[in-house]
Structure formats: structure tokens, C-alpha cells
Design an enzyme around this catalytic site. Structure first.
Site, mmCIF file in Angstrom:
data_model
loop_
_atom_site.group_PDB
_atom_site.id
_atom_site.type_symbol
_atom_site.label_atom_id
_atom_site.label_comp_id
_atom_site.label_asym_id
_atom_site.label_seq_id
_atom_site.Cartn_x
_atom_site.Cartn_y
_atom_site.Cartn_z
ATOM 1 N N ARG A 157 76.352 85.290 10.999
ATOM 2 C CA ARG A 157 76.643 83.858 11.063
ATOM 3 C C ARG A 157 77.956 83.581 11.803
ATOM 4 O O ARG A 157 78.051 82.595 12.536
ATOM 5 C CB ARG A 157 76.635 83.273 9.654
ATOM 6 N N ASN A 200 72.194 77.916 10.744
ATOM 7 C CA ASN A 200 73.017 79.104 10.523
ATOM 8 C C ASN A 200 72.273 80.427 10.728
ATOM 9 O O ASN A 200 72.609 81.439 10.130
ATOM 10 C CB ASN A 200 73.708 79.019 9.158
ATOM 11 N N LYS A 243 66.058 82.028 12.001
ATOM 12 C CA LYS A 243 65.760 80.595 11.973
ATOM 13 C C LYS A 243 65.552 80.026 13.388
ATOM 14 O O LYS A 243 65.839 80.697 14.382
ATOM 15 C CB LYS A 243 66.895 79.873 11.229
ATOM 16 N N HIS A 261 68.240 83.566 7.220
ATOM 17 C CA HIS A 261 68.083 83.478 5.759
ATOM 18 C C HIS A 261 68.013 84.902 5.218
ATOM 19 O O HIS A 261 67.426 85.778 5.850
ATOM 20 C CB HIS A 261 66.778 82.761 5.381
ATOM 21 N N GLU A 297 59.631 85.785 -2.185
ATOM 22 C CA GLU A 297 59.671 85.299 -0.800
ATOM 23 C C GLU A 297 58.817 86.175 0.115
ATOM 24 O O GLU A 297 58.103 85.666 0.981
ATOM 25 C CB GLU A 297 61.130 85.255 -0.320
ATOM 26 N N TYR A 301 61.906 76.388 0.195
ATOM 27 C CA TYR A 301 63.230 75.875 -0.195
ATOM 28 C C TYR A 301 63.166 74.934 -1.401
ATOM 29 O O TYR A 301 64.092 74.139 -1.612
ATOM 30 C CB TYR A 301 63.898 75.189 0.995
HETATM 31 P P1 ADP Z 1 72.182 80.646 1.951
HETATM 32 O O1 ADP Z 1 71.182 80.492 3.083
HETATM 33 O O2 ADP Z 1 73.482 81.235 2.416
HETATM 34 O O3 ADP Z 1 71.613 81.343 0.753
HETATM 35 P P2 ADP Z 1 71.903 78.151 0.440
HETATM 36 O O4 ADP Z 1 70.818 78.851 -0.345
HETATM 37 O O5 ADP Z 1 72.996 77.505 -0.328
HETATM 38 O O6 ADP Z 1 72.573 79.155 1.489
HETATM 39 O O7 ADP Z 1 71.269 77.032 1.358
HETATM 40 C C1 ADP Z 1 70.042 77.257 2.017
HETATM 41 C C2 ADP Z 1 70.155 76.731 3.431
HETATM 42 O O8 ADP Z 1 70.309 75.320 3.409
HETATM 43 C C3 ADP Z 1 71.360 77.237 4.220
HETATM 44 O O9 ADP Z 1 71.186 78.517 4.793
HETATM 45 C C4 ADP Z 1 71.485 76.154 5.286
HETATM 46 O O10 ADP Z 1 70.526 76.332 6.337
HETATM 47 C C5 ADP Z 1 71.129 74.906 4.501
HETATM 48 N N1 ADP Z 1 72.334 74.271 3.949
HETATM 49 C C6 ADP Z 1 73.100 74.689 2.911
HETATM 50 N N2 ADP Z 1 74.134 73.878 2.680
HETATM 51 C C7 ADP Z 1 74.030 72.879 3.611
HETATM 52 C C8 ADP Z 1 74.799 71.707 3.902
HETATM 53 N N3 ADP Z 1 75.895 71.403 3.220
HETATM 54 N N4 ADP Z 1 74.393 70.913 4.940
HETATM 55 C C9 ADP Z 1 73.281 71.214 5.657
HETATM 56 N N5 ADP Z 1 72.500 72.310 5.424
HETATM 57 C C10 ADP Z 1 72.866 73.127 4.427
HETATM 58 MG MG MG Z 2 70.093 80.766 -0.572
#
Ligand code: ADP
Ligand code: MG
Length: 140
Positions: free
Chosen positions: A104, A114, A11, A117, A128, A51
């Protein structure tokens, strides 16, 4: 267990801090092979599509803003059980909850910024990968 592919993004917080090599080293040390890789500037339309599943979440706007705030590195990773393996190597979404040694935990700045992805299923990995790569861009 069969060899499978997963989709990864380094990212904007990773490219901004010049951490792409450091993250790739963790990926490779975990036994995952980077079989496709491209550095791109994601458009708003690409980020919104990618997303889409999160479009009703309160952080959606912030997430699209962040993902288009600088270059990203899109990747195809290959290995045994690659989808689950990469999720393990990445660590929890919120770096405060991520296990020691995970990407992370080591590099992420916040739950939003973070660093990486990774696909959450083989089915989503295929979708994807197809958004960003043609078969000719992948060499395993
Ligand atoms: P992951 O990337 O671990 O699969 P998610 O699919 O739940 O997590 O979320 C997608 C992305 O959205 C996360 O990697 C992060 O960049 C962002 N995100 C998730 N939860 C939050 C939050 N509470 N506040 C801000 N950004 C968030
Ligand atoms: Mg996810």
C-alpha cells in the site's frame, strides 16, 4: 508454525494501472505462494456480500462501487503464518500510514483505492476463499 492460507484481492486500481505483476512480485518475494488466482469482474451482489461486515459504515456504497468498477484478481496465498504475514506485506489500510516497502505504501492511491485486500483472520480467510474458489481451483 503451520502452513496456512489467506485470501487476497488485487483491487480495480491495481488492474487498471497494470500493476498485478508488480504486486505479485512483492507477494512472492515475501515468501508467500500464489496457489490460486483468477481475474474476475465482481458483481454488485458479490461485493456487497464480501464486505457485508462494513455495510453500516459511511464508505460502504463507495467501496462497493469501487470494487465493481473494473476487474479484480482474486487469489489464495499460502505460507507460514500467511494471514499475518500478508497483512504485514500489505501495510496499513490508509497508505499515508503504511510502512515503507509495503504494497500500500508503494502503490495505493488513497484509503479507499488501496490496491489489495487481505483476510484479517484464518477463520475469515476460509470463508472468503470459499466465496470465490472451489478446492479444485487451488493447487499448492
Ligand atoms: P483493510 O482492507 O485494511 O482490512 P478495512 O477492513 O477496515 O481495511 O476496510 C475495508 C476496505 O474499505 C479498505 O481496504 C478500503 O478499501 C475501504 N475503506 C476503509 N476505510 C475507508 C474510508 N475511511 N474511506 C473509504 N474507504 C475505506
Ligand atoms: Mg478488513
Amino acid at each position: 508454525m503451520a502452513t496456512e492460507r489467506t485470501f487476497s484481492i488485487l483491487k480495480p486500481d491495481a488492474t487498471k494501472r497494470n500493476l498485478t505483476g508488480a504486486v505479485n512480485a512483492v507477494i512472492e518475494e515475501a515468501g508467500l505462494r500464489i496457489v490460486g488466482q483468477r481475474r474476475i469482474q465482481m458483481s454488485r451482489a458479490q461485493a456487497e456480500k464480501f464486505y457485508e461486515v462494513h455495510k453500516e459504515r459511511p464508505f460502504f456504497g463507495e467501496l462497493v462501487e469501487f470494487m465493481t468498477s473494473g476487474p479484480v484478481v482474486v487469489q489464495v496465498l499460502e505460507g507460514e503464518n500467511a494471514v499475518a504475514k500478508y497483512r504485514e506485506v500489505m501495510g496499513a489500510t490508509n497508505p499515508a500510514q503504511a510502512a515503507e516497502g509495503t504494497i500500500r505504501k508503494r502503490f495505493a492511491q488513497s484509503v479507499g483505492e488501496n490496491t489489495v485486500h487481505g483476510s484479517d483472520s484464518a477463520e475469515n480467510a476460509a470463508i472468503e476463499i470459499a466465496q470465490f474458489f472451489g478446492e479444485g481451483d487451488i493447487a499448492g
